[in-house]
Scaffold this active site. Sequence first.
Site, PDB file in Angstrom:
ATOM      1  N   GLU A   1      14.582   1.641 -27.403  1.00  0.00           N
ATOM      2  CA  GLU A   1      13.139   1.449 -27.568  1.00  0.00           C
ATOM      3  C   GLU A   1      12.368   1.918 -26.329  1.00  0.00           C
ATOM      4  O   GLU A   1      11.377   2.638 -26.435  1.00  0.00           O
ATOM      5  CB  GLU A   1      12.808  -0.032 -27.817  1.00  0.00           C
ATOM      6  CG  GLU A   1      13.465  -0.626 -29.032  1.00  0.00           C
ATOM      7  CD  GLU A   1      14.779  -1.334 -28.736  1.00  0.00           C
ATOM      8  OE1 GLU A   1      15.691  -0.719 -28.116  1.00  0.00           O
ATOM      9  OE2 GLU A   1      14.907  -2.507 -29.124  1.00  0.00           O
TER      10      GLU A   1
ATOM     11  N   GLU B   1      24.139   3.390 -21.924  1.00  0.00           N
ATOM     12  CA  GLU B   1      24.702   2.448 -20.965  1.00  0.00           C
ATOM     13  C   GLU B   1      25.277   3.173 -19.753  1.00  0.00           C
ATOM     14  O   GLU B   1      25.385   4.399 -19.750  1.00  0.00           O
ATOM     15  CB  GLU B   1      25.814   1.628 -21.643  1.00  0.00           C
ATOM     16  CG  GLU B   1      25.313   0.757 -22.767  1.00  0.00           C
ATOM     17  CD  GLU B   1      26.415   0.004 -23.493  1.00  0.00           C
ATOM     18  OE1 GLU B   1      26.072  -0.823 -24.333  1.00  0.00           O
ATOM     19  OE2 GLU B   1      27.614   0.239 -23.222  1.00  0.00           O
TER      20      GLU B   1
ATOM     21  N   CYS C   1      11.960  -4.644 -23.621  1.00  0.00           N
ATOM     22  CA  CYS C   1      11.425  -3.730 -24.642  1.00  0.00           C
ATOM     23  C   CYS C   1      10.173  -4.305 -25.276  1.00  0.00           C
ATOM     24  O   CYS C   1       9.222  -3.579 -25.562  1.00  0.00           O
ATOM     25  CB  CYS C   1      12.482  -3.433 -25.698  1.00  0.00           C
ATOM     26  SG  CYS C   1      13.809  -2.382 -25.074  1.00  0.00           S
TER      27      CYS C   1
ATOM     28  N   CYS D   1      17.591   0.763 -22.935  1.00  0.00           N
ATOM     29  CA  CYS D   1      17.456   0.514 -24.373  1.00  0.00           C
ATOM     30  C   CYS D   1      16.807   1.696 -25.084  1.00  0.00           C
ATOM     31  O   CYS D   1      15.984   2.414 -24.508  1.00  0.00           O
ATOM     32  CB  CYS D   1      16.612  -0.726 -24.609  1.00  0.00           C
ATOM     33  SG  CYS D   1      17.287  -2.233 -23.895  1.00  0.00           S
TER      34      CYS D   1
ATOM     35  N   CYS E   1      14.805  -6.498 -27.021  1.00  0.00           N
ATOM     36  CA  CYS E   1      14.992  -7.426 -25.906  1.00  0.00           C
ATOM     37  C   CYS E   1      13.637  -7.700 -25.239  1.00  0.00           C
ATOM     38  O   CYS E   1      12.621  -7.079 -25.573  1.00  0.00           O
ATOM     39  CB  CYS E   1      15.996  -6.855 -24.903  1.00  0.00           C
ATOM     40  SG  CYS E   1      15.327  -5.517 -23.878  1.00  0.00           S
TER      41      CYS E   1
ATOM     42  N   ASN F   1      20.349   4.005 -27.293  1.00  0.00           N
ATOM     43  CA  ASN F   1      20.617   3.329 -26.026  1.00  0.00           C
ATOM     44  C   ASN F   1      21.638   4.114 -25.208  1.00  0.00           C
ATOM     45  O   ASN F   1      22.486   4.813 -25.749  1.00  0.00           O
ATOM     46  CB  ASN F   1      21.069   1.882 -26.245  1.00  0.00           C
ATOM     47  CG  ASN F   1      22.302   1.738 -27.101  1.00  0.00           C
ATOM     48  OD1 ASN F   1      22.420   2.341 -28.163  1.00  0.00           O
ATOM     49  ND2 ASN F   1      23.246   0.913 -26.653  1.00  0.00           N
TER      50      ASN F   1
END
Length: 160
Positions: free
Chosen positions: A75, A64, A115, A73, A112, A62
């Site tokens: 994924e 940020e 994702c 993310c 999430c 990930n």
Amino acid sequence: MSKKIRFQAEFEELSWEELSTEEQQLMMRARRISETAYAPYSAFQVGAALRLESGEILQSSNQENVSFPVGTCAERLVLGYAGANFSGVAVKQLAIAARRRGDEVWAKVSPCGMCRQAINETEMRFGSPISLLLQQANGDILRFNGIQSLLPFKFDDLNA
């Protein structure tokens, strides 16, 4: 008149030893790549590794940014990379692992909503489910055969 509807998810809970050698390798890659996460705001480091139908493994963590929570993310990063660089090759497996920076114990992890939808889109693109391996805090791994159990009301069709 309302109806009560029950939904059941189907998955397996496996110990490390119950994973195949290929699954262990993929999960180890997800764990290792999580250490490269850029997570200065949440300190939650996520790694994702996928195996293509060709056998090649891709990985990501990930990333940020200061407009937290608008990071990307692990994924979605690895699925996007696979789609852009290996557009004709199906994704067969996706392993996800996470932990808080400084923790020794792995966190319970699940993709999430965005994702989950990205995984769904990849499954639709190739017409086959992706085996999902999710690290759990107790050391076990959850294995799902496709996104359906994690995303029962999938968004599949713009015209539906």
